[in-house]
Design an enzyme around this catalytic site. Sequence first.
Site, PDB file in Angstrom:
ATOM      1  N   SER A 158      11.513 100.985  23.223  1.00 12.72           N
ATOM      2  CA  SER A 158      11.919  99.795  23.989  1.00 12.72           C
ATOM      3  C   SER A 158      13.436  99.743  24.038  1.00 12.72           C
ATOM      4  CB  SER A 158      11.413  98.523  23.310  1.00 12.72           C
ATOM      5  OG  SER A 158      10.026  98.588  23.185  1.00 12.72           O
ATOM      6  N   GLU A 170      18.071  96.629  22.701  1.00  9.43           N
ATOM      7  CA  GLU A 170      17.543  96.853  21.350  1.00  9.43           C
ATOM      8  C   GLU A 170      18.121  98.164  20.799  1.00  9.43           C
ATOM      9  OE1 GLU A 170      13.184  96.515  20.778  1.00  9.43           O
ATOM     10  OE2 GLU A 170      13.364  98.299  19.529  1.00  9.43           O
ATOM     11  N   ARG A 209      13.503  92.263  15.383  1.00  7.97           N
ATOM     12  CA  ARG A 209      14.268  93.503  15.606  1.00  7.97           C
ATOM     13  C   ARG A 209      15.704  93.394  15.077  1.00  7.97           C
ATOM     14  NH1 ARG A 209       9.780  94.285  16.517  1.00  7.97           N
ATOM     15  NH2 ARG A 209       8.811  95.434  18.224  1.00  7.97           N
TER      16      ARG A 209
END
Length: 334
Positions: free
Chosen positions: A235, A330, A161
């Site tokens: 997320s 995130e 990520r």
Amino acid sequence: MSSNMEIYNTFGLPATADRYLVVRDESQLRTLLSTNQINHPYLILGGGSNMVFTKHFPGTIIHLENKGICLLEESPSQDDVLVEAAAGEVWDDFVHYCIAHGWYGAENLVAIPGTVGAAPVQNVGAYGVEAKNVIYSVRAFDIFTGQERIFTNAECQFAYRNSIFKGTLRNHFIIWSVVFRLHKVFAPDLQYKALSDALQSACIKNPTPQQLADIITEVRWRKLPRPEQMGSAGSFFKNPVVSVEHYERLKSLYPDIVAYSVSDGYKLAAGWLIEKAGWKGRDMGRCGVYEKQALVLVNRGGCSGSEVLALADAVTDDVQKLFGVILEKEAIII
Ligand SMILES: Cc1cc2nc3c(=O)[nH]c(=O)nc-3n(C[C@H](O)[C@H](O)[C@H](O)COP(=O)(O)OP(=O)(O)OC[C@H]3O[C@@H](n4cnc5c(N)ncnc54)[C@H](O)[C@@H]3O)c2cc1C
């Protein structure tokens, strides 16, 4: 001037900026850059599906809407194709376009919200595949000098990520298009447990590319809120990595902890930690932790960015107290 952008972020948060610019073609972008028309600070906005707006943005929002997907190279003797897609293309449309044209490798990334241009930024990933597996190069413009630059896959410094565009070069380059290396032979990656389980229950051993995309789409929306029904940024937290010693300590206290081994320790399932801390399905003000997936924070209706941050902080505090693990966001906080 202030422009309201509530519709441009999937969390559905109220958001305003001094200036909002839509860029559709390359000559427009080159002119903007060469004539210093982009007021600082600035923010590049794709589909707004990974952003949390917490306050007025005192600068220029640059929203890319350039379109086009084009086959660059195809050699009959080779199994691969190089395909270039414009940053403003919707990611999911791109994945379906590739499947329809017999170019494979991105199927597991189907139905991820957002644009092609944002995919390299956080190296989007799902069901065992990451964008880095199919990205060949990234074409971008330096926002300070206006110079064009091609980043090879290695130069993008992809990680979990993450990439150079989310790290040292954050807000430094406008990604204008991405070149993908895809395969003409369909060799699906079916290892991911939720995916292999879904295929097994559908009695499908060797899915066609379209079947695979359909199954992943279905599994995905069973666990995640559809942006048109409930606001979220997907997320909200990354899965944290802890040392082997830390993991073993936690494992002795919580034998059912969900984790898997990585090169530098163990990656823990942040959703499991949040659920165990008692947050799954719990609300705080007008936002909450999604009842089907604790990794996702959701807008219960009319919530503000600061309410989301307050909830994220409360969740992070509890997880830290219980497990000694610090959750990293995130989603990008603006
Ligand atoms: C329901 C839901 C499910 C999700 N599932 C997943 C998932 O499975 N896997 C996953 O990885 N992510 C997932 N996400 C997160 C999100 O979809 C991805 O991060 C996506 O790539 C964001 O795309 P975007 O166009 O909306 O980017 P934005 O949110 O608009 O921007 C994200 C970041 O990229 C930068 N950026 C955007 N476009 C450009 C550009 N052209 N040039 C330079 N910088 C740019 C922005 O400045 C910002 O820093 C999910 C989100 C939602 C809402």
